[in-house]
Scaffold this active site. Structure first.
Site, PDB file in Angstrom:
ATOM      1  N   SER A  78       1.411   5.228 -13.327  1.00  0.00           N
ATOM      2  CA  SER A  78       2.397   4.107 -13.211  1.00  0.00           C
ATOM      3  C   SER A  78       1.502   2.953 -12.392  1.00  0.00           C
ATOM      4  O   SER A  78       1.638   2.092 -12.697  1.00  0.00           O
ATOM      5  CB  SER A  78       3.544   4.536 -12.208  1.00  0.00           C
ATOM      6  OG  SER A  78       3.428   4.918 -11.107  1.00  0.00           O
ATOM      7  N   ASP A 121      -1.172   5.565  -4.217  1.00  0.00           N
ATOM      8  CA  ASP A 121      -1.581   5.378  -5.425  1.00  0.00           C
ATOM      9  C   ASP A 121      -2.029   3.810  -5.563  1.00  0.00           C
ATOM     10  O   ASP A 121      -2.926   3.615  -6.581  1.00  0.00           O
ATOM     11  CB  ASP A 121      -0.566   5.790  -6.481  1.00  0.00           C
ATOM     12  CG  ASP A 121      -0.076   7.280  -6.412  1.00  0.00           C
ATOM     13  OD1 ASP A 121      -0.458   7.783  -5.597  1.00  0.00           O
ATOM     14  OD2 ASP A 121       0.729   7.562  -7.433  1.00  0.00           O
TER      15      ASP A 121
HETATM   16  C1  MEV Z   1       2.658  10.545  -5.745  1.00  0.00           C
HETATM   17  O1  MEV Z   1       1.294  10.314  -6.388  1.00  0.00           O
HETATM   18  C2  MEV Z   1       2.180  11.098  -4.237  1.00  0.00           C
HETATM   19  C3  MEV Z   1       3.505  11.307  -3.477  1.00  0.00           C
HETATM   20  O2  MEV Z   1       2.801  11.782  -1.844  1.00  0.00           O
HETATM   21  C4  MEV Z   1       4.130   9.992  -3.022  1.00  0.00           C
HETATM   22  C5  MEV Z   1       3.820   8.797  -2.576  1.00  0.00           C
HETATM   23  O3  MEV Z   1       2.697   9.019  -1.761  1.00  0.00           O
HETATM   24  O4  MEV Z   1       4.497   7.775  -2.249  1.00  0.00           O
HETATM   25  C6  MEV Z   1       4.359  12.488  -3.972  1.00  0.00           C
END
Ligand code: MEV
Length: 278
Positions: A78, A121
């Site tokens: 995403s 991300d």
């Molecule tokens: C998602 O890629 C990683 C999580 O730690 C969510 C976030 O960092 O916001 C699960």
């Protein structure tokens, strides 16, 4: 023409705990997404529409996406789709974009999907490399002296979104003890990585902690057990998944022969990637 690709990521350690201010380690991978502004038949997903909007594109702008990253599998699809879309729209509008602005716009889109998104991300897709990240603090690029190989194994597509999984953890205060432990293991992994020492056992501990956190499905746990019985270290990477698959899993072991044989027999998808290679 598709320009400005954006790349996916692997979280080595610290997913979920990063939402609560703990350190996380992530690296970009060579699977990419590209976006192109088109005159008709664009991608109509809510994600792409939001990314066009934050980039300052009008309703009539349409974008076509080409992606090598499996969707919703923990590899940052995403954030990469948002990044590629925002860059394509800004290029089309003739408005250059700085890295900082790109990061902020991707994060804005990510927060519509998961209100407590940590920004991890968005950071890795903007800046790339191997990074150490803490919410609200400047990230650090890490240099590691000994690159190593991992397998990314597909445990199946999750039926929950990242936002739902993050909320599930947040809604259960008893999970905070596990969050603390994930933070501690991640710090140890960071130290070893920088020293060029092997991190496989610590990755495995992190994998068990994510299972305890409740973000790993029964089928992914069963596959993890079988892989661990062959001597591998296993952890999910990304948000996970409970009812069906848990997305991609990191599988680490020096000799991959037995592991790939098992996966081939079970017709499970996997690919190799090198961590720490520039
Ligand atoms: C998602 O890629 C990683 C999580 O730690 C969510 C976030 O960092 O916001 C699960």
């Amino acid at each position: 023409m598709h320009t400005n690709p954006a790349y996916g990521k692997v979280i080595l350690s610290g997913e979920h705990a990063v939402v609560y201010g703990k350190v996380a380690l992530a690296t970009s991978i060579s699977l990419g997404v590209s976006a192109e502004v088109v005159s008709k038949e664009g991608d109509a997903s809510e994600l792409v529409k939001k990314a066009i909007e934050v980039a300052g594109g009008e309703n009539r702008i349409q974008v076509k996406i080409r992606s090598e990253i499996p969707i919703g599998s923990g590899l940052g699809s995403s954030a990469a789709v948002s990044a590629a879309t925002i860059k394509a729209v800004r290029e089309y509008l003739g408005k250059p974009i700085t890295d900082e602005e790109l990061f902020n716009l991707i994060w804005e889109v990510e927060k519509t999907l998961s209100p407590n998104d940590s920004g991890l991300d968005s950071t890795i897709v903007t800046y790339g490399g191997l990074i150490e990240y803490r919410k609200g603090q400047p990230f650090k690029q890490l240099k590691i002296s000994r690159p190593f190989k991992i397998l990314l194994v597909n445990s199946g597509k999750p039926s929950e979104t990242t936002g739902e999984l993050v909320k599930m953890v947040a809604d259960d205060p008893t999970k905070q003890v596990i969050v603390e432990k994930i933070g501690e293991v991640t710090k140890l992994i960071r130290e070893k990585l920088v020293l060029g020492e092997e991190i496989f056992e610590l990755l495995n501990q992190n994998g068990f902690l994510l299972e305890e956190l409740g973000v790993v499905s029964e089928s992914a746990k069963k596959l993890s057990r079988e892989l661990r019985e062959l001597g591998a270290s296993v952890k999910i990477t990304g948000a996970g998944g409970v009812a069906n698959g848990s997305g991609m899993m990191i599988v680490a072991i020096n000799d991959l022969t037995k592991i790939t044989k098992l996966l081939d027999n079970k017709k499970i998808d996997y690919f190799e990637t090198i961590i720490g290679e520039k």
